[in-house]
Motif scaffolding. Structure first.
Motif, short mmCIF file in Angstrom:
data_model
loop_
_atom_site.label_atom_id
_atom_site.label_comp_id
_atom_site.label_asym_id
_atom_site.label_seq_id
_atom_site.Cartn_x
_atom_site.Cartn_y
_atom_site.Cartn_z
N LEU A 1 0.84 -1.20 0.00
CA LEU A 1 0.00 0.00 0.00
C LEU A 1 0.87 1.25 0.00
CD1 LEU A 1 -2.89 -0.93 2.47
CD2 LEU A 1 -3.09 -0.46 0.04
N PHE B 1 0.77 2.88 -3.57
CA PHE B 1 -0.23 3.95 -3.53
C PHE B 1 0.16 5.09 -2.61
CE2 PHE B 1 -2.60 -0.05 -4.26
CZ PHE B 1 -2.98 0.20 -5.56
N GLY B 2 1.31 4.98 -1.95
CA GLY B 2 1.72 6.05 -1.05
C GLY B 2 0.85 6.14 0.20
N ALA B 3 0.15 5.05 0.53
CA ALA B 3 -0.72 5.07 1.72
C ALA B 3 0.14 5.11 2.98
CB ALA B 3 -1.60 3.83 1.74
N HIS B 4 -0.23 5.99 3.92
CA HIS B 4 0.59 6.12 5.12
C HIS B 4 0.56 4.84 5.94
CE1 HIS B 4 2.68 7.73 8.47
NE2 HIS B 4 2.80 8.89 7.88
N VAL C 1 1.29 4.19 9.02
CA VAL C 1 0.78 4.18 10.39
C VAL C 1 -0.71 3.83 10.41
CG1 VAL C 1 0.27 5.62 12.38
CG2 VAL C 1 2.49 5.77 11.30
N VAL C 2 -1.47 4.50 9.54
CA VAL C 2 -2.91 4.24 9.52
C VAL C 2 -3.18 2.81 9.03
CG1 VAL C 2 -5.12 5.01 8.63
CG2 VAL C 2 -3.34 6.66 9.07
N SER C 3 -2.48 2.41 7.96
CA SER C 3 -2.79 1.07 7.43
C SER C 3 -2.41 -0.02 8.44
CB SER C 3 -2.08 0.85 6.09
OG SER C 3 -0.69 0.88 6.25
N VAL D 1 -5.02 -0.19 11.22
CA VAL D 1 -6.23 -0.85 10.72
C VAL D 1 -5.99 -2.36 10.58
CG1 VAL D 1 -7.67 -1.06 8.69
CG2 VAL D 1 -7.15 1.18 9.61
N LEU D 2 -4.79 -2.73 10.10
CA LEU D 2 -4.50 -4.15 9.93
C LEU D 2 -4.42 -4.86 11.28
CD1 LEU D 2 -2.06 -3.92 6.95
CD2 LEU D 2 -4.09 -5.33 7.04
#
Lengths: 286, 354
Positions: free
Chosen positions: B138, B142-145, B147-149, B152-153
């Motif tokens: 991710l 996609f450059g998804a941060h 920390v958030v991912s 959530v995981l």
């Protein structure tokens, strides 16, 4: 009628998520990453119950809880903007501190490691905390969009340098925004505690982190974040109502919001319209 | 040197807070310190318990520190470790049942202990890396941060564990898996009889070896040398031909692999099974260890020992002051060290990384 009752119940369940997400929006739109939402929630929940038990007044409990949330927000803002601690480290430290200190307080005040005595709460048909939560959604939407302060907050979040060049005191604006956000998270914490009529150790159960996910999926927009909080609460309500009889379906219901968050993260790639403040985590120019 | 000074400042702050807490509870700080010492480093049992608690902490710290080298905050150690713990325990107990079932086609193969360990190891690594691969892709694609991912995981991992325990992996009516069969011997069983009764096992040496191995990868491989460059500036790396995306994925995979070993000591060295909530909170503790240890292998070990001492000391003090006070002390250490290390960097005129 029962549909109305159910709707009111879902809204009450959504209040902690929604308020925490609003607090996250205030903080992150001003450029301060905030993973301390969990800590703010639990401290305000504890303080509100403690003051309610001590004084017998739910109103004083509410005010104290909101103030406590604001204080944790202030601590986060001061650590990040004045002491220049990395915002993630400050968040993690404050979360651990909050979780520990509420457990210490629970032991010290009530000699229990699990829960506080029960409180009366407001006893209104619709809890004032929930009304306050709805009001804060509307106020946040309006204030961020249509007031000078909101514009300044957004400017600090998008580009602290540009904001500074226009004469905005970035540090002070951020401290105020994060503290205000903390106070709104505090409303959620009080709502959570008053809903259960007591404080329980670790009762926030990751709600602050879920709220952070809501902030991201909403694209850092307060209205959408609040609406998503209601959807989130609805899914939870379905799950609780089914009492684990849903099997695999229940598992999907449980993980749906999180999978949606991951997809939202992937969709919000840089270059596209992501909504993430561009100055998020960028410290103010000295 | 800076890191050591910052850690000492943090410890001083914690000591100050400890004294205040002691006085607030009407106890003598010195007396409490003596009790804390007796419960931890004063007896062989205490030492053993501290070492047992330090084992997952140093691994979690090494996992966080490795990703942090590339500027990635792996908050997902918690989920990676928990899933790997459940998976390895499930694999081990399944192998045990195959080994006992004479009519199973794999009966013969499954009897050999090395085969069992190999399969358990493969499961552990696959799950740890696999779960870390999601935020890695991710981020890279996609450059998804992260920390958030990863947060959530962690929640998804929780749901998976709850669901799979409820639907067959757990023993009926419990929230734990079947016994794993193979064990890592306790230190008291391999000649160090002084540790008798404490939970410390060979997993300690495995953890220490992994921490050293991670340090080796960090210092002596191309991957390890390129990570700080990625952390400091992406544009320059691109110009220098560093495969940024691949390195980001690799850094997270190594981090996940280290994280996968976190529950090893508890599952195979002590309990003999995985149960719901085993090792909860180790992810954030790992971040604390990584900050305190400043990425240095010795630093990680010392930081893990300090936090484990607080944890075990909290238990021994519990009659006098509540052990929750130790959690508060841990938080104070994290905040103060994070502040002091930044303040020191600025005071010494070193650029602060964004």
């Amino acid at each position: 009628m029962s549909a109305l009752v159910a709707a009111a119940h879902v809204i009450a369940m959504a209040a902690p998520y929604g308020c925490a997400a609003l607090g996250g929006v205030w903080s992150e739109r001003s450029g301060v990453v905030n993973i301390a939402l969990e800590g703010m929630l639990i401290v305000s929940a504890f303080v509100s119950i403690a003051v309610h038990v001590a004084t017998g007044s739910p109103w004083l409990g509410l005010f104290a809880g909101v103030a406590a949330g604001g204080l944790v927000g202030l601590a986060h803002a001061l650590l990040v903007e004045r002491a220049l601690v990395h915002d993630l480290l400050s968040g993690i430290g404050l979360n651990l501190f909050a979780l520990g200190i509420t457990r210490v307080g629970l032991r010290a005040l009530y000699g229990s490691s699990s829960n506080s005595p029960n409180v009366a709460g407001f006893g209104w048909a619709i809890d004032p905390t929930v009304i306050l939560a709805i009001v804060s959604v509307i106020v946040t939407m309006w204030a961020l969009r249509g007031t000078v302060f909101g514009l300044r907050v957004r400017a600090c979040g998008e580009s602290p340098n540009a904001a500074r060049s226009c004469g905005v005191n970035v540090v002070r604006t951020r401290i105020f925004a994060v503290s205000l956000g903390g106070a709104i998270v505090g409303i959620g914490g009080v709502a959570l505690a008053f809903d259960l009529r007591q404080f329980q150790s670790g009762m926030t159960a990751w709600r602050g982190f879920d709220a952070l996910a809501l902030v991201v999926v909403s694209g850092w927009r307060p209205g959408r974040a609040a609406a998503l909080a209601v959807v989130f609460a609805l899914l939870q309500w379905v799950q609780i109502g089914a009492q684990g009889k849903l099997g695999v379906f229940g598992f999907f219901v449980q993980t749906l919001p999180y999978v949606a968050t991951l997809l939202g993260l992937a969709a919000a790639r840089p270059g596209r319209i992501s909504g993430a403040p561009k100055g998020l985590g960028v410290r103010a120019p000295s | 040197m800076k890191a050591i000074t910052a850690s000492l400042v943090g410890l001083c702050a914690a000591w100050l807070a400890f004294n205040l807490a002691a006085l607030a509870y009407g106890e003598s700080p010195l007396q409490l310190l003596v009790i804390l010492y007796r419960g931890t480093w004063g007896t062989w049992y205490g030492v053993g318990q501290v070492l047992y608690k330090a084992t997952p902490l140093m691994l979690a710290g090494a996992a966080v520190a490795f990703a942090l080298r590339a500027g990635l905050f792996n908050v997902g150690v918690e989920g990676q470790a928990a899933l790997a713990g459940l998976g390895s325990a499930a694999m081990a107990s399944w192998l045990m049942s195959v080994a006992q079932n004479r009519f199973h086609k794999l009966h013969f193969v499954a009897q050999f202990v090395p085969v069992q360990w190999l399969l358990i190891l493969a499961t552990t690594l696959t799950i740890g890396c696999g779960w870390a691969l999601i935020p890695a892709l991710l981020k890279a694609r996609f450059g998804a941060h992260e920390v958030v991912s990863t947060i959530v995981l962690n929640r998804i991992a929780d749901a998976i564990i709850g669901f799979s325990l409820a639907s067959g992996l757990a023993l009926r009516g419990t929230v734990r898996t079947d016994d794993v069969g193979v064990h890592l011997p306790r230190l008291s069983a391999i000649g160090l009889s002084a540790f008798r009764g404490s939970a410390v096992s060979v997993a300690l040496f495995v953890a220490a070896a992994i921490v050293l191995l991670a340090a080796f990868v960090r210092r002596r491989t191309v991957l390890g040398r390129e990570l700080p460059l990625i952390a400091s500036g992406l544009r320059a790396c691109e110009a220098a031909g560093i495969p940024i995306k691949r390195r980001i994925v690799q850094a997270m995979l190594v981090s996940g692999a280290i994280a996968a070993f976190v529950p090893l000591g508890a599952v195979f060295g002590f309990k003999g099974y995985y149960e719901l909530g085993l090792g909860a909170g180790v992810g954030f503790a790992g971040i604390a260890v990584a900050i305190l240890g400043a990425g240095h292998p010795m630093g990680l070990v010392v930081a893990a020992l300090v936090l484990a001492t607080l944890e075990q000391g909290g238990l021994s003090l519990n009659g006098r002051i509540p052990m929750e006070v130790m959690e508060v002390l841990r938080a104070i250490i994290i905040i103060v060290v994070a502040w002091a290390s930044g303040a020191l960097k600025r005071a010494l005129g070193v650029a602060v990384p964004a």
